[in-house]
Design an enzyme around this catalytic site. Structure first.
Site, PDB file in Angstrom:
ATOM      1  NE  ARG A  81      -5.019   4.392  -1.410  1.00 50.40           N
ATOM      2  CZ  ARG A  81      -4.434   3.199  -1.339  1.00 50.40           C
ATOM      3  NH1 ARG A  81      -3.326   2.970  -2.041  1.00 50.40           N
ATOM      4  NH2 ARG A  81      -4.922   2.255  -0.560  1.00 50.40           N
ATOM      5  CG  HIS A 159       2.382   4.130  -1.835  1.00 45.63           C
ATOM      6  ND1 HIS A 159       2.873   3.183  -2.688  1.00 45.63           N
ATOM      7  CD2 HIS A 159       2.015   3.439  -0.728  1.00 45.63           C
ATOM      8  CE1 HIS A 159       2.820   1.994  -2.133  1.00 45.63           C
ATOM      9  NE2 HIS A 159       2.309   2.122  -0.940  1.00 45.63           N
ATOM     10  CG  ASP A 204       5.602  -3.115   4.094  1.00 45.14           C
ATOM     11  OD1 ASP A 204       4.432  -3.544   4.100  1.00 45.14           O
ATOM     12  OD2 ASP A 204       5.891  -1.902   4.137  1.00 45.14           O
ATOM     13  CD  GLU A 263       5.551   3.641  -0.058  1.00 46.25           C
ATOM     14  OE1 GLU A 263       4.836   4.060   0.877  1.00 46.25           O
ATOM     15  OE2 GLU A 263       5.632   2.449  -0.360  1.00 46.25           O
TER      16      GLU A 263
HETATM   17  O1  TA6 Z   1       3.829   1.237   1.327  1.00 44.53           O
HETATM   18  C1  TA6 Z   1       3.810  -0.030   1.831  1.00 44.53           C
HETATM   19  C2  TA6 Z   1       2.378  -0.473   2.120  1.00 44.53           C
HETATM   20  O2  TA6 Z   1       1.901   0.122   3.297  1.00 44.53           O
HETATM   21  C3  TA6 Z   1       2.388  -1.992   2.169  1.00 44.53           C
HETATM   22  O3  TA6 Z   1       2.168  -2.457   3.484  1.00 44.53           O
HETATM   23  C4  TA6 Z   1       1.272  -2.393   1.199  1.00 44.53           C
HETATM   24  O4  TA6 Z   1       0.042  -2.477   1.870  1.00 44.53           O
HETATM   25  C5  TA6 Z   1       1.333  -1.218   0.209  1.00 44.53           C
HETATM   26  O5  TA6 Z   1       1.487  -0.081   1.051  1.00 44.53           O
HETATM   27  C6  TA6 Z   1       0.175  -1.134  -0.759  1.00 44.53           C
HETATM   28  O6  TA6 Z   1      -0.997  -0.719  -0.119  1.00 44.53           O
HETATM   29  P1  TA6 Z   1      -2.341  -0.605  -1.019  1.00 44.53           P
HETATM   30  O7  TA6 Z   1      -3.410  -0.170  -0.084  1.00 44.53           O
HETATM   31  O8  TA6 Z   1      -2.062   0.417  -2.092  1.00 44.53           O
HETATM   32  O9  TA6 Z   1      -2.524  -1.973  -1.623  1.00 44.53           O
END
Ligand code: TA6
Length: 296
Positions: A81, A159, A204, A263
């Site tokens: 990403r 995501h 989460d 996700e």
């Molecule tokens: O998808 C859930 C997660 O792993 C959360 O723990 C939070 O960290 C989110 O992803 C967002 O992660 P990022 O690195 O995009 O801020």
């Protein structure tokens, strides 16, 4: 249609004949918009999203590869990403069920830089397509192109940030009674209760061995998102809620009320590819009127 997006970053706009559209940045192969044929935006994109490499864009559909979360040696959610992808002008034949005229094929290959932290060679081809009914389809094909016979393993997630009118009026069906790892409780394993998920605080959770179909029902909008997935046994459900929202500089304090991440992922059991082997992970999103879909 190719054009320049925020900060002059290259962007592709897909338009389907009945009016639905999608936008994807070559940076991160990041889908930042998916609109239905009434022009309504279906994905959440933070008003404070930073379109400046190497920071990931906050919202849309970040691609988490080759690592989900902070589970390994790479940065959070891997590096796909945070990289500039190229248009794949020589794609292998995709399965016919991605029939669509509105699509773009992107490719990410091993870089010198990334080989330092992740010493494997791969080709990641991603097709982003709009179906005839405005469905959004992402098909990932990841191949191990290691010449000296080394297999590699990875974890993965699409995501996806869904746009919802009010998180306290959202239900998720399809994950009840399943086991999950709770990221807020040391990733300990629990079993979900017996009815649809509702939201009144930070969540989460990594649900394990989930069904191919998950429904996200936005009561106020009378709209149901249907997530269909293939090759992705797990599903992460995330909402930062107020405290975590305030702690993110690229996320508005109140924006947690209008988003939910569901996700499609492969996390519990990393995917291992021998040289020459290819993995396919498909995601298909649709948005249907709730009256049609509830209970199905
Ligand atoms: O998808 C859930 C997660 O792993 C959360 O723990 C939070 O960290 C989110 O992803 C967002 O992660 P990022 O690195 O995009 O801020």
């Amino acid at each position: 249609e190719f054009c320049k997006g925020v900060n002059g970053l290259d962007k592709v706009i897909l338009r389907e004949s009945r009016g639905s559209s999608a936008e994807v940045y070559l940076y991160g192969a990041h889908v930042t918009s998916w609109k239905n044929d009434h022009g309504e935006e279906l994905l959440f994109l933070s008003s404070k999203a930073v379109f400046k490499p190497p920071k990931a864009i906050r919202g849309g559909i970040p691609i988490c590869f080759p690592q989900f979360g902070g589970l390994g040696t790479l940065d959070q959610h891997g590096f796909a990403r945070n990289r500039l992808w190229s248009v794949d002008d020589d794609p292998p034949p995709f399965p016919t069920n991605t029939l669509s005229k509105a699509f773009v094929d992107l490719i990410l290959k091993t870089s010198e830089e990334d080989s330092k932290n992740w010493p494997h060679s791969f080709e990641y081809r991603l097709r982003i397509a709009l179906g005839p009914g405005g469905d959004l389809m992402l098909t990932s094909r990841i191949r191990n192109t290691n010449s000296e016979g080394k297999p590699f393993s990875f974890t993965f997630a699409y995501h996806t940030y869904f746009s919802v009118s009010d998180i306290s009026e959202v239900r998720v069906e399809g994950l009840e009674t399943l086991d999950y790892l709770d990221n807020l409780q040391n990733k300990e394993r629990f079993t979900e209760q017996g009815d649809a998920l509702t939201f009144e605080s930070e969540v989460d959770k990594i649900y394990l061995s989930t069904p191919t179909k998950i429904a996200i029902i936005d009561h106020e909008k009378k709209r149901t998102f249907v997530v269909r997935k293939d090759g992705l046994p797990d599903a992460v459900v995330w909402n930062p809620w107020d405290k975590k929202a305030k702690a993110m500089s690229d996320f508005g304090d109140d924006e947690y009320k209008h988003m939910l991440c569901v996700e499609a992922a492969a996390i519990e059991k990393p995917i291992t590819l021998k040289p020459g082997e290819e993995w396919k992970g498909r995601l298909e999103l649709s948005a249907v009127p709730s009256s049609y879909c509830s209970g199905q």
